[in-house]
Design a protein around this motif. Sequence first.
Motif, PDB file in Angstrom:
ATOM      1  N   PHE A 144       0.821  -1.210   0.000  1.00 19.88           N
ATOM      2  CA  PHE A 144       0.000   0.000   0.000  1.00 19.88           C
ATOM      3  C   PHE A 144       0.860   1.267   0.000  1.00 19.88           C
ATOM      4  CE2 PHE A 144      -2.208  -3.370   2.375  1.00 19.88           C
ATOM      5  CZ  PHE A 144      -3.331  -3.515   1.584  1.00 19.88           C
ATOM      6  N   TYR A 145       0.262   2.356  -0.438  1.00 18.48           N
ATOM      7  CA  TYR A 145       0.909   3.664  -0.328  1.00 18.48           C
ATOM      8  C   TYR A 145       0.898   4.119   1.130  1.00 18.48           C
ATOM      9  CZ  TYR A 145       1.740   8.688  -0.795  1.00 18.48           C
ATOM     10  OH  TYR A 145       2.252   9.951  -0.657  1.00 18.48           O
ATOM     11  N   TRP A 198      -5.358   1.922 -11.807  1.00 17.52           N
ATOM     12  CA  TRP A 198      -4.005   1.643 -11.289  1.00 17.52           C
ATOM     13  C   TRP A 198      -3.568   2.672 -10.265  1.00 17.52           C
ATOM     14  CZ3 TRP A 198      -3.241  -2.674 -14.171  1.00 17.52           C
ATOM     15  CH2 TRP A 198      -2.075  -3.409 -13.930  1.00 17.52           C
ATOM     16  N   GLY A 199      -2.924   2.187  -9.210  1.00 17.60           N
ATOM     17  CA  GLY A 199      -2.305   3.079  -8.241  1.00 17.60           C
ATOM     18  C   GLY A 199      -1.027   3.673  -8.804  1.00 17.60           C
ATOM     19  N   LYS A 200      -0.900   4.996  -8.760  1.00 16.33           N
ATOM     20  CA  LYS A 200       0.308   5.656  -9.275  1.00 16.33           C
ATOM     21  C   LYS A 200       1.554   5.285  -8.482  1.00 16.33           C
ATOM     22  CE  LYS A 200      -0.941   9.856 -11.783  1.00 16.33           C
ATOM     23  NZ  LYS A 200      -0.920  11.319 -11.780  1.00 16.33           N
ATOM     24  N   ASN A 201       1.353   4.767  -7.272  1.00 12.61           N
ATOM     25  CA  ASN A 201       2.478   4.441  -6.404  1.00 12.61           C
ATOM     26  C   ASN A 201       2.590   2.936  -6.159  1.00 12.61           C
ATOM     27  OD1 ASN A 201       0.870   7.069  -5.325  1.00 12.61           O
ATOM     28  ND2 ASN A 201       3.070   7.470  -5.439  1.00 12.61           N
ATOM     29  N   ALA A 210       1.127  -0.759 -16.120  1.00 13.89           N
ATOM     30  CA  ALA A 210      -0.199  -0.314 -16.569  1.00 13.89           C
ATOM     31  C   ALA A 210      -0.127   0.294 -17.969  1.00 13.89           C
ATOM     32  CB  ALA A 210      -0.770   0.701 -15.579  1.00 13.89           C
ATOM     33  N   VAL A 211       0.907   1.084 -18.207  1.00 19.40           N
ATOM     34  CA  VAL A 211       1.088   1.724 -19.516  1.00 19.40           C
ATOM     35  C   VAL A 211       1.263   0.651 -20.598  1.00 19.40           C
ATOM     36  CG1 VAL A 211       2.613   3.195 -20.895  1.00 19.40           C
ATOM     37  CG2 VAL A 211       2.013   3.858 -18.549  1.00 19.40           C
ATOM     38  N   CYS A 228      -1.582   5.909  -4.129  1.00 14.86           N
ATOM     39  CA  CYS A 228      -2.261   4.613  -4.075  1.00 14.86           C
ATOM     40  C   CYS A 228      -1.303   3.517  -4.512  1.00 14.86           C
ATOM     41  CB  CYS A 228      -3.484   4.656  -4.999  1.00 14.86           C
ATOM     42  SG  CYS A 228      -4.440   3.131  -5.024  1.00 14.86           S
ATOM     43  N   GLY A 229      -1.355   2.398  -3.804  1.00 16.92           N
ATOM     44  CA  GLY A 229      -0.485   1.270  -4.098  1.00 16.92           C
ATOM     45  C   GLY A 229      -1.143   0.201  -4.941  1.00 16.92           C
TER      46      GLY A 229
END
Length: 254
Positions: A144-145, A198-201, A210-211, A228-229
């Motif tokens: 998790f973030y 998707w979580g950016k972190n 994700a990309v 977000c993780g």
Amino acid sequence: MEFSVKEEDGFRYIDEGEGQVLLLLHGLMGALSNWEDVIIKFRTNYRVIIPMLPIYELPLLTTGIKSLAKFVHKFIKYKKLEQVTVLGNSLGGHVALVLATSHPEDIKAMVLAGSSGLYENSFGGSFPRRESYDFIKEKVEFTFYSPEIATKELVDEVFQTVNDRNRVIRILAMAKSAIRHNMSKDLYKITVPVCLIWGKNDKITPPEVAVEFHQLLPNSELNWIDQCGHAPMMEHPAEFNEYLEKFLNRVLLK
């Protein structure tokens, strides 16, 4: 969790609401409770079903991604479900991808969050310090973030799991199967609408994963959640549900 778990013919699952089916698949260290906010939000307009994946029950020789996908297909046939929208987090996303390539007739749309299938920074590959509660706590927080999402209850559950020899052997076998079963050459076959949330972190399946999914899946959209993780539906449930609702409205309620 307030939902009743049904048991029939070797299947354990939650089945809430009525309407078009949302089939939710949990991750390797996940549980039915990971999807609690999704169930509460969507059971009023959809039929939300979560099968418990038999990660610890499969024979060791057949413990792998393909076996889980076969299990989910068998469950779909058993429940006489048609054209489901499948949601998968982490390993659950990977299972959804295999299912979509092997049984495309079952899938109407797909939602992936922190999915494996291209690359993942696994839980560790082995558990040399599995007896150490602090080590396991650190590993769960890594998901998790915000470390506080890793509650004592969650850490206790993972700690108990990785100190069960039969379970940890299967976790490692499943993790190795996920790494071996790279989906990059098969994703072009999945033509149903796919929503990536998707979580950016995310440190386990980082943003570049994700990309790449977005580039390789022919009919996909990519939505980011900041701070977000790896499990956005747990860490930012309101934002996750907002993206999910917009996607479902677009692809299911035409």
